[in-house]
Design an enzyme around this catalytic site. Structure first.
Site, PDB file in Angstrom:
ATOM      1  N   GLU A 186      -1.489  -2.703   4.212  1.00 61.29           N
ATOM      2  CA  GLU A 186      -0.280  -3.539   4.281  1.00 61.29           C
ATOM      3  C   GLU A 186       0.937  -2.706   4.684  1.00 61.29           C
ATOM      4  O   GLU A 186       2.081  -3.078   4.433  1.00 61.29           O
ATOM      5  CB  GLU A 186      -0.068  -4.254   2.941  1.00 61.29           C
ATOM      6  N   HIS A 260       2.656  -5.879  -3.634  1.00 60.31           N
ATOM      7  CA  HIS A 260       2.873  -4.625  -2.897  1.00 60.31           C
ATOM      8  C   HIS A 260       3.587  -3.667  -3.841  1.00 60.31           C
ATOM      9  O   HIS A 260       4.384  -4.094  -4.690  1.00 60.31           O
ATOM     10  CB  HIS A 260       3.789  -4.843  -1.675  1.00 60.31           C
ATOM     11  N   CYS A 380      11.497  -5.502   1.868  1.00 59.63           N
ATOM     12  CA  CYS A 380      10.393  -6.092   2.650  1.00 59.63           C
ATOM     13  C   CYS A 380      10.810  -6.300   4.094  1.00 59.63           C
ATOM     14  O   CYS A 380       9.985  -6.291   4.996  1.00 59.63           O
ATOM     15  CB  CYS A 380       9.981  -7.453   2.102  1.00 59.63           C
TER      16      CYS A 380
END
Ligand code: SUG
Length: 456
Positions: A186, A260, A380
């Site tokens: 990711e 995450h 993000c």
């Protein structure tokens, strides 16, 4: 007034950490696609406001550029992504593909329409030239293979990164890792770098949710990043073993919605800000950093559960704040409005900013609500790329943000974006046409060439 730490006199001057934010695309919507992401589930099927979303993200970019930071942007991806729907068996003209998908598999239409590429922290893992054996900046686009809507991003992210960082004398682009669960990747959301100065060799910390079978795994939600993926990235980028650590995320926090690592920890330069429960073994992470970081003493800011619970961290995105160094060397926290709205979280931020034991001197708060409602906070939305002056000069110059460019993009958003979108609208052929017109214009504005499938 906080002191900036003692630096090595011989550090190569002028490397900066640039942020490349993902510009929110015209189909931004809430489809509840991200299992394990609490905000995505809670806001599923709510109407969205793509125009406000894009303007909120752009306002953050403009403000960070105004602080004197190197701020770039990565364009949105083409959505709805017709090639994905065709690959899944929907045929005919574009309007028919959309109508069929809406009727027979609305979940697939939503996946092919997500504007999730806005969260550019997931676009790739990037290692600065100072860390890499060949002295170039290395990029590996993330395969994002845990979720269909995100896995679609990898080929376009690869193309866009190559268009923005094109010069092979400075930039190396690897293929995404094999898109299979063992190599779930990711990107930079699970990667932190610590250093004395951006241009000096740093430590690269890869955080994984799933290691080998003997290690505990989350039981409720998926662990998106694997240890095997981090190890492959470190090899590809030519990182030195003694400067690379693969640390396990605490599986219990994944099960509470920390999908995450950047939802529970953030590092910048010599500082690591993290929640007490972020890592499976925080003491080992700290000990390794203390032993291996050169040229500066590391600073650890650990927030205990009694001060901010994991649930409060997930609800406010405190740890998804960006930590940035302005040109005067001061460190600032770039937080989401939600952090100010939660009294206990805000008190923790005030304590951290007031504490002379760490270099965080100020906090700036941004309204990123449209993105936050899908679980995407300040950190993000940005991909960090450390660049020396020569590397900075080699970046596509039209992708940097300054006030003029931000104003130009704000007008572009106002001209092309809707201010309301529901899941039913995703099948509207006019939305596809509008999005393509908008992106076509944007590629000219940014000098990117034909990067989208519909342009090829
Ligand atoms: O992958 N949300 C994204 C949020 C990504 C945040 N990025 C970082 N933490 N770096 C995700 O979970 C929601 C889409 C939807 O439900 O419509 C979504 O994909």
């Amino acid at each position: 007034m906080k002191l900036t730490p003692q630096r090595n006199g011989d550090a190569p001057a002028g490397a900066v950490e640039a942020n490349f934010d993902g510009l929110v695309g015209p189909t931004h919507n809430y489809a509840g696609l991200a299992f394990g992401n609490v905000a995505s589930a809670n806001n599923a099927e709510q109407p969205s406001n793509p125009r406000a979303a894009a303007q909120q993200g752009l306002a953050k970019m403009r403000a960070l550029a105004a602080l004197g930071l190197a701020q770039g942007l990565l364009p949105p991806h083409e959505r709805p992504h017709l090639p994905t729907l065709r690959r899944l068996g929907f045929g005919g003209r574009d309007a028919e593909v959309l109508a069929q998908a809406r009727r027979r598999a609305p979940g697939l239409l939503a996946a092919a329409s997500s504007a999730s590429a806005m969260w550019s922290a997931n676009a790739a893992t990037v290692s600065p030239s100072a860390d890499c054996a060949d002295g170039r900046v290395h990029f590996t686009p993330a395969n994002l293979c845990t979720h269909l809507h995100r896995s679609i991003e990898a080929p376009t992210s690869a193309r866009l990164l190559q268009a923005v960082f094109a010069d092979p004398r400075h930039f190396v682009h690897h293929e995404p890792l094999p898109a299979t669960p063992a190599f779930g990747d990711e990107g930079a959301a699970n990667h932190t770098r610590l250093c004395a100065d951006y241009g000096e060799p740093g430590l690269e910390l890869f955080v994984y949710g799933r290691g080998d079978e003997r290690e505990p795994a989350p039981s409720r939600y998926p662990a998106r990043q694997t240890r095997l993926a981090g190890e492959a990235l470190a090899r590809l980028h030519g990182l030195r073993d003694e400067r690379t650590l693969h640390a396990q995320q605490n599986p219990a926090v994944i099960d509470q919605g920390v999908f995450h690592n950047d939802v529970i920890a953030v590092g910048n330069r010599e500082l690591l800000l993290y929640h007490e429960q972020a890592f499976a073994d925080a003491a080992t992470v700290r000990g390794w950093i203390c032993t291996h970081l050169r040229g500066v003493r590391p600073v650890f800011v650990e927030v205990p559960e009694r001060e901010v619970t994991v649930a409060e961290a997930v609800g406010s995105y405190l740890f998804n704040s960006q930590l940035v160094c302005t040109p005067d060397g001061a460190m600032r926290l770039i937080a989401a409005e939600e952090s100010r709205e939660q009294p206990r979280v805000w008190r923790a931020i005030e304590r951290i900013v007031a504490d002379p034991g760490n270099p965080i001197a100020a906090v700036e708060v941004f309204d990123l609500r449209q993105s936050m409602r899908n679980g995407g906070g300040p950190a993000c939305l940005r991909l960090r790329v450390v660049l020396t002056p020569a590397e900075r000069d080699a970046v596509n110059p039209l992708c940097w943000i300054d006030d003029t460019r931000a104003t130009q993009l704000a007008h572009w958003i106002d001209r092309h974006y809707r201010d309301r979108l529901s899941l039913d609208d995703l099948a509207d052929p006019q939305l596809l046409v509008e999005s393509r017109i908008a992106l076509d214009e944007l590629t000219v504005l940014l000098g990117l060439g034909s990067v989208y499938d519909f342009q090829r």
